[in-house]
Design a protein around this motif. Structure first.
Motif, PDB file in Angstrom:
ATOM      1  N   PRO A 448       0.736  -1.278  -0.039  1.00 19.51           N
ATOM      2  CA  PRO A 448      -0.005  -0.101  -0.191  1.00 19.51           C
ATOM      3  C   PRO A 448       0.914   1.452  -0.045  1.00 19.51           C
ATOM      4  CG  PRO A 448      -0.128  -1.084   2.234  1.00 19.51           C
ATOM      5  CD  PRO A 448       0.784  -2.083   1.400  1.00 19.51           C
ATOM      6  N   GLY A 449       2.281   1.245   0.481  1.00 22.65           N
ATOM      7  CA  GLY A 449       3.000   2.179   0.095  1.00 22.65           C
ATOM      8  C   GLY A 449       3.030   2.948   1.688  1.00 22.65           C
ATOM      9  N   ILE A 450       3.692   4.256   1.644  1.00 18.39           N
ATOM     10  CA  ILE A 450       3.543   5.123   3.039  1.00 18.39           C
ATOM     11  C   ILE A 450       2.998   6.329   2.674  1.00 18.39           C
ATOM     12  CG2 ILE A 450       5.119   5.786   4.782  1.00 18.39           C
ATOM     13  CD1 ILE A 450       7.103   3.881   3.881  1.00 18.39           C
ATOM     14  N   PRO A 451       2.066   6.709   3.483  1.00 15.52           N
ATOM     15  CA  PRO A 451       1.668   8.243   3.283  1.00 15.52           C
ATOM     16  C   PRO A 451       2.614   9.451   3.599  1.00 15.52           C
ATOM     17  CG  PRO A 451       0.357   6.876   4.679  1.00 15.52           C
ATOM     18  CD  PRO A 451       1.506   6.187   4.656  1.00 15.52           C
ATOM     19  N   ALA A 452       2.549  10.200   2.712  1.00 10.79           N
ATOM     20  CA  ALA A 452       3.564  11.276   2.879  1.00 10.79           C
ATOM     21  C   ALA A 452       3.921  11.914   4.158  1.00 10.79           C
ATOM     22  CB  ALA A 452       3.158  12.473   1.997  1.00 10.79           C
ATOM     23  N   GLU A 453       2.725  12.023   5.073  1.00 12.72           N
ATOM     24  CA  GLU A 453       2.833  12.351   6.440  1.00 12.72           C
ATOM     25  C   GLU A 453       3.555  11.539   7.306  1.00 12.72           C
ATOM     26  OE1 GLU A 453      -1.319  10.941   5.637  1.00 12.72           O
ATOM     27  OE2 GLU A 453       0.068  12.041   4.687  1.00 12.72           O
ATOM     28  N   ASP A 454       3.811  10.368   7.005  1.00 16.49           N
ATOM     29  CA  ASP A 454       4.439   9.367   7.783  1.00 16.49           C
ATOM     30  C   ASP A 454       5.783   9.057   7.505  1.00 16.49           C
ATOM     31  OD1 ASP A 454       1.942   8.921   8.910  1.00 16.49           O
ATOM     32  OD2 ASP A 454       1.378   7.095   8.009  1.00 16.49           O
ATOM     33  N   LEU A 455       6.228   9.552   6.252  1.00 18.39           N
ATOM     34  CA  LEU A 455       7.499   9.271   5.966  1.00 18.39           C
ATOM     35  C   LEU A 455       8.616   9.778   7.041  1.00 18.39           C
ATOM     36  CD1 LEU A 455       7.560   9.986   2.072  1.00 18.39           C
ATOM     37  CD2 LEU A 455       7.744   7.821   3.384  1.00 18.39           C
ATOM     38  N   PRO A 456       8.305  11.210   7.586  1.00 20.76           N
ATOM     39  CA  PRO A 456       9.496  11.575   8.520  1.00 20.76           C
ATOM     40  C   PRO A 456       9.651  10.686   9.783  1.00 20.76           C
ATOM     41  CG  PRO A 456       8.006  13.340   7.882  1.00 20.76           C
ATOM     42  CD  PRO A 456       7.356  12.217   7.292  1.00 20.76           C
ATOM     43  N   HIS A 457       8.674   9.897  10.003  1.00 16.61           N
ATOM     44  CA  HIS A 457       8.776   8.795  11.331  1.00 16.61           C
ATOM     45  C   HIS A 457       9.025   7.490  11.100  1.00 16.61           C
ATOM     46  CE1 HIS A 457       6.762  12.509  13.076  1.00 16.61           C
ATOM     47  NE2 HIS A 457       5.874  12.394  12.011  1.00 16.61           N
ATOM     48  N   VAL A 458       9.246   7.053   9.904  1.00 16.86           N
ATOM     49  CA  VAL A 458       9.410   5.801   9.772  1.00 16.86           C
ATOM     50  C   VAL A 458      10.457   5.139  10.414  1.00 16.86           C
ATOM     51  CG1 VAL A 458       8.010   5.614   7.278  1.00 16.86           C
ATOM     52  CG2 VAL A 458      10.721   6.210   7.572  1.00 16.86           C
ATOM     53  N   PHE A 459      11.765   5.868  10.814  1.00 16.11           N
ATOM     54  CA  PHE A 459      12.743   5.311  11.256  1.00 16.11           C
ATOM     55  C   PHE A 459      13.052   5.743  12.900  1.00 16.11           C
ATOM     56  CE2 PHE A 459      14.310   5.981   7.073  1.00 16.11           C
ATOM     57  CZ  PHE A 459      14.577   4.643   6.780  1.00 16.11           C
ATOM     58  N   ASP A 460      11.754   6.161  13.476  1.00 17.55           N
ATOM     59  CA  ASP A 460      11.712   6.436  14.969  1.00 17.55           C
ATOM     60  C   ASP A 460      11.415   5.296  15.613  1.00 17.55           C
ATOM     61  OD1 ASP A 460      12.117   9.092  14.275  1.00 17.55           O
ATOM     62  OD2 ASP A 460      10.004   9.585  14.614  1.00 17.55           O
ATOM     63  N   ARG A 461      11.771   5.182  16.650  1.00 17.48           N
ATOM     64  CA  ARG A 461      11.710   4.010  17.609  1.00 17.48           C
ATOM     65  C   ARG A 461      10.238   3.695  18.050  1.00 17.48           C
ATOM     66  NH1 ARG A 461      17.043   4.556  21.599  1.00 17.48           N
ATOM     67  NH2 ARG A 461      18.593   4.195  20.196  1.00 17.48           N
ATOM     68  N   GLY A 473       4.635  -7.126  14.879  1.00 17.97           N
ATOM     69  CA  GLY A 473       6.011  -6.278  14.537  1.00 17.97           C
ATOM     70  C   GLY A 473       5.979  -5.451  16.120  1.00 17.97           C
ATOM     71  N   SER A 474       7.312  -4.842  16.243  1.00 18.02           N
ATOM     72  CA  SER A 474       7.518  -4.095  17.459  1.00 18.02           C
ATOM     73  C   SER A 474       7.593  -2.715  17.357  1.00 18.02           C
ATOM     74  CB  SER A 474       8.681  -4.484  18.322  1.00 18.02           C
ATOM     75  OG  SER A 474       9.790  -4.448  17.126  1.00 18.02           O
ATOM     76  N   GLY A 475       7.974  -2.280  15.806  1.00 20.50           N
ATOM     77  CA  GLY A 475       7.920  -0.911  15.383  1.00 20.50           C
ATOM     78  C   GLY A 475       9.513  -0.607  15.690  1.00 20.50           C
ATOM     79  N   LEU A 476      10.592  -1.326  15.814  1.00 15.44           N
ATOM     80  CA  LEU A 476      11.968  -1.433  15.772  1.00 15.44           C
ATOM     81  C   LEU A 476      12.610  -1.679  14.865  1.00 15.44           C
ATOM     82  CD1 LEU A 476      12.130  -2.414  19.620  1.00 15.44           C
ATOM     83  CD2 LEU A 476      11.906  -0.242  18.911  1.00 15.44           C
ATOM     84  N   GLY A 477      12.171  -2.437  13.595  1.00 14.37           N
ATOM     85  CA  GLY A 477      13.005  -2.952  12.694  1.00 14.37           C
ATOM     86  C   GLY A 477      13.694  -1.633  11.944  1.00 14.37           C
ATOM     87  N   LEU A 478      13.107  -0.773  11.492  1.00  7.94           N
ATOM     88  CA  LEU A 478      13.395   0.383  10.636  1.00  7.94           C
ATOM     89  C   LEU A 478      14.533   1.104  11.412  1.00  7.94           C
ATOM     90  CD1 LEU A 478      10.535   1.164   8.189  1.00  7.94           C
ATOM     91  CD2 LEU A 478      12.450  -0.186   7.759  1.00  7.94           C
ATOM     92  N   ALA A 479      14.282   1.204  12.917  1.00 10.86           N
ATOM     93  CA  ALA A 479      15.153   2.050  13.638  1.00 10.86           C
ATOM     94  C   ALA A 479      16.543   1.166  13.817  1.00 10.86           C
ATOM     95  CB  ALA A 479      14.371   2.236  15.092  1.00 10.86           C
ATOM     96  N   ILE A 480      16.677  -0.182  13.830  1.00 10.87           N
ATOM     97  CA  ILE A 480      17.561  -0.923  13.856  1.00 10.87           C
ATOM     98  C   ILE A 480      18.520  -0.704  12.629  1.00 10.87           C
ATOM     99  CG2 ILE A 480      18.482  -3.279  13.962  1.00 10.87           C
ATOM    100  CD1 ILE A 480      16.519  -3.869  15.868  1.00 10.87           C
ATOM    101  N   VAL A 481      17.679  -0.763  11.624  1.00 12.57           N
ATOM    102  CA  VAL A 481      18.181  -0.632  10.044  1.00 12.57           C
ATOM    103  C   VAL A 481      18.905   0.853   9.979  1.00 12.57           C
ATOM    104  CG1 VAL A 481      17.841  -0.162   7.661  1.00 12.57           C
ATOM    105  CG2 VAL A 481      16.765  -1.964   8.809  1.00 12.57           C
ATOM    106  N   ALA A 482      18.314   1.957  10.302  1.00 10.20           N
ATOM    107  CA  ALA A 482      18.870   3.196  10.408  1.00 10.20           C
ATOM    108  C   ALA A 482      20.175   3.460  11.231  1.00 10.20           C
ATOM    109  CB  ALA A 482      17.944   4.411  10.731  1.00 10.20           C
ATOM    110  N   GLN A 483      20.247   2.673  12.419  1.00  9.04           N
ATOM    111  CA  GLN A 483      21.344   2.810  13.568  1.00  9.04           C
ATOM    112  C   GLN A 483      22.342   2.245  12.913  1.00  9.04           C
ATOM    113  OE1 GLN A 483      20.910   2.696  17.669  1.00  9.04           O
ATOM    114  NE2 GLN A 483      22.204   0.884  17.573  1.00  9.04           N
TER     115      GLN A 483
END
Length: 533
Positions: A448-461, A473-483
């Motif tokens: 479905p993609g990512i809404p534009a307003e959510d893009l700034p937060h995708v790497f937040d824990r 999911g825990s919401g930590l996967g992309l935060a681990i990727v960024a770090q």
């Protein structure tokens, strides 16, 4: 050496050495406040400058007065003057010593004013004296106006003869009067009964020395007043200049007492103090932000852990109650509960592992060199795992060799998280594109993609899109990727993919850029030593 003799006393190493006073003064200076030290240093600098100027002034004045005295003596014309002989009344009173000559002068009846025997054009405060060599010694001759004699030295006769041989030469020496007063003495020769005899012309230096002493006292007073004034001005300047430091100190003490991070101080100007204030404000803000993130992490972790723990506790309570009451649960219900408990345990393990991964500190500068890793092999292993999790998905793979420096475990975990995220949001039978070319790894899904307003937060824990909060999911996967990517010196981004030919199938596009090379780099980074060096 007999038994009763003793060896000389050894020096006591504990006795205070000669440097103790210096250390004592140094300790006293170090214990002073910064204002006091600035004031003392300012006063010392000004005092040294004034002392140098005063010494220079004193020596210049002294040299000028000496030069003036020499010019006065040199101006006396004695080239055509005959003392004894042709001039009527030109009488000098001679004796074997200054005392004898002065006695004859005092016994004579001398008149006031221009006296017989005085030199024409001579200042009234100059003194003259003839020194006439004889077979038995020397004769001292004084004019009728003399009140004191000039103490002679053995070299005066020789100096006078040298002066006679060099007509343009003027000889001077410092000497004393018979009464002890200082004098500057010119040594010359004068015609006495047709012979050139030594003549001493003296300039009294008593008044000049008094003037120099008075000037010295004045200069010392000026230096002392200047040093005290400099100390006062230095204290005022130090107080004014250190006001920003006082504000900074107050802010630091306030934070230490209240633990209230985020306190900032006003910044004025662009000097070193202003830069220090800006750095303090940045540090205080960063610490406050870090503590806020830490508090938020703890709160989010507690919230995320509460749900699986509550569900797990409920299932365990049901099983325990069933055993205690003797009422056996239906087999299918018991099987379903055990399966749920296993899934909840897996979810807890994953969440705790993610938290431990994020709790690792950022790689410090100068830490152990990272390993050389084949990113294409890591991507291949992650693809194998992704195919197991999404058996109905199509993977379009275009991977080329690329070697990077990173931590093997965390890098593999980051690539797996990217692919797991794509698998999770891909529709059944959808396609996932994985490409690795020249250090750029891209993962695109058709979800479905990512809404534009959510893009700034995708790497937040612990951040999860509202549309994905019902998914596991825990919401930590992309935060681990960024770090992980940042620690390896790269960058990562997540954006909406361009729509496909049908205008609908866009999905999300994850892009990772890592420095490296298509061939294995050296075993050690440039500038670092090998294990055996």
């Amino acid at each position: 050496m007999s038994d009763t003799e003793t060896a000389p006393d050894q020096p006591d190493e504990q006795q205070p050495g000669p440097e103790r006073p210096r250390h004592r003064w140094s300790g006293w200076f170090q214990r002073m406040s910064l204002r006091g030290r600035l004031s003392v240093l300012t006063a010392a600098a000004v005092a040294v400058a004034i002392a140098i100027c005063a010494c220079t002034c004193w020596f210049v004045v002294k040299d000028q007065l000496n030069a003036q005295a020499q010019r006065t003596l040199a101006a006396v014309d004695i080239s055509s003057r005959s003392i004894f002989g042709s001039t009527p009344g030109s009488t000098y009173y001679c004796g074997d010593s200054i005392t004898d000559a002065l006695a004859k002068v005092n016994a004579a009846d001398a008149s006031v004013g221009q006296q017989p025997g005085s030199l024409e054009g001579q200042s009234t405060y100059l003194d003259t004296q003839l020194v006439i060599p004889t077979s038995s010694g020397t004769q001292i001759c004084l004019p009728p106006t003399a009140t004191r004699g000039i103490v002679t030295v053995s070299s005066d006769v020789a100096s006078a003869e040298s002066s006679a041989l060099s007509p343009g030469q003027v000889l001077f020496r410092h000497g004393t009067y018979s009464n002890g007063g200082p004098a500057l003495i010119r040594i010359a020769t004068v015609n006495v009964n047709g012979q050139q005899e030594p003549l001493l012309i003296a300039y009294p230096l008593h008044e000049m020395q008094r003037s120099l002493q008075y000037l010295l006292i004045v200069l010392i007073c000026v230096a002392a007043i200047g040093a005290l004034g400099a100390a006062g001005i230095g204290l005022v300047v130090a107080r004014t200049a250190l006001k920003p430091v006082d504000k900074l100190t107050d802010a630091v003490e306030h934070i230490a007492q209240t633990e209230e991070l985020g306190t900032i101080i006003e910044v004025n100007g662009s000097d070193e103090i202003a830069r220090l204030s800006e750095s303090f404000n940045a540090m205080s803000t960063a610490l406050a932000s870090s503590r806020d993130r830490q508090s938020q992490l703890i709160a989010d972790a507690g919230h995320e852990l509460r749900t699986p723990l509550t569900s797990l506790r409920t299932n365990v309570d049901l099983l325990v109650r069933s055993e205690e009451t003797g009422r056996a649960l239906p087999e299918d219900t018991r099987t379903r509960m055990m399966r749920n408990m296993k899934a909840q345990m897996v979810e807890l393990s994953t969440l705790i592992g993610d938290l431990l991964e994020l709790s690792r500190p950022t790689r410090a500068k100068g830490a152990k060199p990272l390993e050389v890793l084949p990113l294409h092999d890591i991507a291949a292993r992650a693809l194998d795992r992704a195919r197991l999790r999404g058996p109905g998905l199509v993977f379009n793979v275009d991977v080329h060799p690329w070697y990077v420096r990173a931590d093997a475990h965390t890098m593999e975990r980051a690539v797996i998280n990217l692919l797991d995220n794509a698998v999770k949001f891909s529709p059944p039978g959808g396609a996932i594109d994985v490409r690795l070319r020249f250090g750029t790894l891209t993962v695109r899904d058709r979800g479905p993609g990512i809404p534009a307003e959510d893009l700034p937060h995708v790497f937040d824990r612990f951040w999860r899109s509202p549309s994905a909060r019902q998914m596991p999911g825990s919401g930590l996967g992309l935060a681990i990727v960024a770090q992980t990517i940042r620690d390896a010196g790269g960058e990562v981004s997540l954006a909406a993919a361009e729509p496909g030919p049908d205008g609908v199938t866009g999905g999300a596009l994850a892009t990772v850029r890592l420095p490296g090379a298509p061939t294995p780099p050296p075993a050690n980074p440039p500038g670092t030593a090998g294990p055996n060096e």
